[in-house]
Design a protein around this motif. Structure first.
Motif, short mmCIF file in Angstrom:
data_model
loop_
_atom_site.label_atom_id
_atom_site.label_comp_id
_atom_site.label_asym_id
_atom_site.label_seq_id
_atom_site.Cartn_x
_atom_site.Cartn_y
_atom_site.Cartn_z
N LEU A 131 0.87 -1.18 0.00
CA LEU A 131 0.00 0.00 0.00
C LEU A 131 0.91 1.23 0.00
O LEU A 131 1.68 1.44 0.93
CB LEU A 131 -0.90 -0.01 1.24
N LEU A 132 0.82 1.99 -1.07
CA LEU A 132 1.71 3.14 -1.26
C LEU A 132 0.90 4.43 -1.08
O LEU A 132 -0.08 4.63 -1.79
CB LEU A 132 2.28 3.05 -2.68
N THR A 133 1.30 5.25 -0.12
CA THR A 133 0.52 6.47 0.13
C THR A 133 1.42 7.71 0.00
O THR A 133 2.62 7.63 0.23
CB THR A 133 -0.09 6.47 1.55
N PRO A 134 0.83 8.84 -0.33
CA PRO A 134 1.64 10.06 -0.43
C PRO A 134 1.81 10.71 0.95
O PRO A 134 0.97 10.56 1.84
CB PRO A 134 0.80 10.95 -1.34
N HIS A 135 2.88 11.44 1.09
CA HIS A 135 3.21 12.10 2.36
C HIS A 135 2.15 13.13 2.75
O HIS A 135 1.92 13.39 3.94
CB HIS A 135 4.58 12.77 2.20
N CYS A 136 1.46 13.69 1.74
CA CYS A 136 0.49 14.76 2.03
C CYS A 136 -0.74 14.25 2.77
O CYS A 136 -1.59 15.05 3.17
CB CYS A 136 0.09 15.49 0.76
N LEU A 137 -0.86 12.93 2.96
CA LEU A 137 -1.97 12.41 3.77
C LEU A 137 -1.73 12.71 5.25
O LEU A 137 -2.65 12.78 6.05
CB LEU A 137 -2.08 10.89 3.62
N GLN A 138 -0.45 12.87 5.60
CA GLN A 138 -0.13 13.16 7.01
C GLN A 138 -0.56 14.59 7.35
O GLN A 138 -0.37 15.51 6.53
CB GLN A 138 1.37 13.01 7.27
N CYS A 153 4.20 6.66 13.72
CA CYS A 153 2.89 7.32 13.87
C CYS A 153 2.26 6.92 15.22
O CYS A 153 2.25 5.75 15.60
CB CYS A 153 1.98 6.89 12.72
N LYS A 154 1.72 7.92 15.93
CA LYS A 154 1.13 7.67 17.26
C LYS A 154 -0.36 7.31 17.17
O LYS A 154 -1.01 7.14 18.20
CB LYS A 154 1.28 8.91 18.15
N ARG A 155 -0.88 7.27 15.97
CA ARG A 155 -2.29 6.90 15.74
C ARG A 155 -3.23 7.79 16.56
O ARG A 155 -4.14 7.30 17.25
CB ARG A 155 -2.55 5.43 16.05
N CYS A 156 -2.99 9.08 16.49
CA CYS A 156 -3.78 10.01 17.30
C CYS A 156 -5.14 10.29 16.67
O CYS A 156 -5.99 10.92 17.28
CB CYS A 156 -3.01 11.32 17.47
N GLY A 157 -5.34 9.86 15.42
CA GLY A 157 -6.61 10.10 14.75
C GLY A 157 -6.65 11.43 14.02
O GLY A 157 -7.67 11.80 13.44
N GLY A 158 -5.53 12.15 14.02
CA GLY A 158 -5.49 13.46 13.35
C GLY A 158 -5.50 13.36 11.83
O GLY A 158 -5.84 14.33 11.15
N GLY A 162 -2.83 6.78 10.66
CA GLY A 162 -3.05 5.80 11.72
C GLY A 162 -4.02 4.71 11.28
O GLY A 162 -3.78 3.52 11.50
N SER A 163 -5.12 5.11 10.62
CA SER A 163 -6.11 4.11 10.16
C SER A 163 -5.51 3.21 9.08
O SER A 163 -5.81 2.01 9.04
CB SER A 163 -7.34 4.82 9.60
#
Ligand code: SF4
Length: 251
Positions: A131-138, A153-158, A162-163
């Motif tokens: 699964l390849l994702t772009p950095h701009c999702l962060q 990633c701390k999976r803070c839901g921001g 995390g998902s």
């Protein structure tokens, strides 16, 4: 002129020369078609052109049939590849001439690509799906650096990262966050996946799908409520559905 520029300018000049030589040859042969050797040459050039045209026509037919029947037609895979690679830049150019938005054409290409991939019913083991994702999702103001190691990633839901991590852990597939096309290609080289689920904008997805062809890619266009490359989002159901497709070998 720097060597990189010289290479490109040299290649486009060479391409022009090849086209001119071909046109000149056909013209010459047509004017002097009465000798047997010229007739054979003219026939050969014409046949080659017709074969290429035939491949493209079969490719287009293959795309339409695959979508219509919702199943792959193996003998038409090469013509499909030739037709899409040859005609896509022309389609983009034509679209621009008649004022069709480029991203609309690109998203249509991505949909067709996804349909063609789904029709082939790939069955891939979890470790071979990337699964390849772009950095701009962060989230833009997240202080955690995840590009070197997404597990930070701390999976803070921001944001969706995390998902996505939870999803990849649930299914056992790999996750990589790329800051651009070069890194995306590097991940493909390092991980050697057999299938890719890629999230990106229309432009990056289109070029990525073409670059790593024939590796199967299901492309998912990101959502950009705050404009391009900033706090982008993704539909997690679509991502999960694409992962499941590769793991089950079909929908
Ligand atoms: S989920 Fe939270 S910690 Fe993880 S990348 Fe997004 S904002 Fe940062």
């Amino acid at each position: 002129m720097y060597p990189k520029k010289r290479l490109f300018v040299g290649l486009i000049c060479l391409s022009l020369l090849v086209v001119l030589l071909l046109v000149g040859l056909v013209w010459y042969l047509a004017l002097n078609r009465f000798s047997l050797i010229n007739q054979i040459l003219l026939l050969s050039v014409g046949s080659l052109f017709l074969i290429l045209l035939g491949m493209v026509a079969f490719g287009i037919g293959g795309i339409v049939l695959t979508i219509w029947l919702a199943r792959s037609i193996p003998p038409l895979q090469s013509p499909i590849r030739i037709a899409t690679n040859l005609l896509f830049p022309i389609a983009l150019y034509l679209g621009r001439l008649i004022n069709i938005d480029r991203d609309l054409i690109r998203s249509s290409f991505i949909e067709v690509n996804n349909q063609l991939v789904r029709a082939r019913k790939y069955l891939v083991s979890p470790g071979k799906v990337l699964l390849l994702t772009p950095h701009c999702l962060q989230k833009a103001d997240c202080p955690i650096k995840i590009t070197n190691n997404v597990q930070n990633c701390k999976r803070c839901g921001g944001c969706s990262i995390g998902s996505l991590l939870e999803l990849t852990e649930r299914y056992g597939v790999k996750l990589a966050v790329a800051t651009g096309g070069t890194f995306a290609r590097k991940f493909i080289k390092d991980y050697r996946p057999q299938a890719v689920v890629a999230i990106a904008c229309e432009r990056d997805l289109t070029s990525g799908i073409q670059d790593i062809n024939p590796l199967p890619v299901v492309g998912i266009i990101n959502e950009r409520p705050q404009g391009p490359c900033f706090n982008t989002q993704v539909n997690l159901n679509r991502v999960e559905n694409a992962i499941q497709y590769f793991l089950k070998g079909g929908d």
